[in-house]
Scaffold this active site. Structure first.
Site, mmCIF file in Angstrom:
data_model
loop_
_atom_site.group_PDB
_atom_site.id
_atom_site.type_symbol
_atom_site.label_atom_id
_atom_site.label_comp_id
_atom_site.label_asym_id
_atom_site.label_seq_id
_atom_site.Cartn_x
_atom_site.Cartn_y
_atom_site.Cartn_z
ATOM 1 C CG HIS A 295 -0.401 0.098 2.525
ATOM 2 N ND1 HIS A 295 -0.009 1.286 3.114
ATOM 3 C CD2 HIS A 295 -0.131 -0.867 3.430
ATOM 4 C CE1 HIS A 295 0.469 1.041 4.322
ATOM 5 N NE2 HIS A 295 0.418 -0.254 4.538
ATOM 6 C CB CYS B 122 2.080 -3.345 4.968
ATOM 7 S SG CYS B 122 0.482 -4.001 5.483
#
Length: 142
Positions: free
Chosen positions: A96, A112
């Site tokens: 992301h 992430c």
């Protein structure tokens, strides 16, 4: 940063991703903190710098995965932030965009793979559900 990107283009570094066949594969090098995508033996996206999981139980896990969910804007319940260009590949871990400074080696994500805006948009356009993701190496300091 330039050294990390150059290292990611070297044959020995590319071989660590072990890509075979014509399918698109995204390679995440935790050691260099870089990512790139390969199809038919050629780099089709990147390499670019990324930020991955920090120490304290937030390390990005190594292994081979597939993107299984995408959303242009996903809400993170535990961290109460929006995750633009979200592409999940391992439970609650995925790619992301981040709006924070990505180049500070002391900072990290909660597992992430964080990307700058332009890189998140480009990866979104390149990958899709079912794309293979290979995560290898070891982030310095974790």
């Amino acid at each position: 940063m330039a050294r990390r990107l150059a290292a990611s283009l070297e044959a020995a570094e590319q071989a660590k991703c072990r890509v075979k066949g014509p399918a698109l594969t995204i390679c995440i090098d935790l050691t260099q903190q870089t990512a790139w995508a390969v199809r038919d033996g050629a780099v089709v996206w990147g390499p670019t710098v990324v930020r991955t999981g920090m120490r304290g139980g937030y390390q990005t896990p190594t292994g081979t995965y597939e993107i299984f969910r995408r959303a242009k804007r996903e809400w993170s319940v535990p961290y109460k932030v929006w995750l633009p260009y979200w592409q999940a590949f391992n439970g609650g871990i995925g790619f992301h965009e981040t709006t924070t400074y990505i180049h500070d080696g002391s900072l990290g994500s909660h597992g992430c793979v964080n990307l700058l805006h332009a890189d998140a948009v480009a990866l979104w356009s390149t990958a899709g559900v079912g794309t293979t993701v290979k995560v290898f190496g070891n982030r310095p300091g974790t």
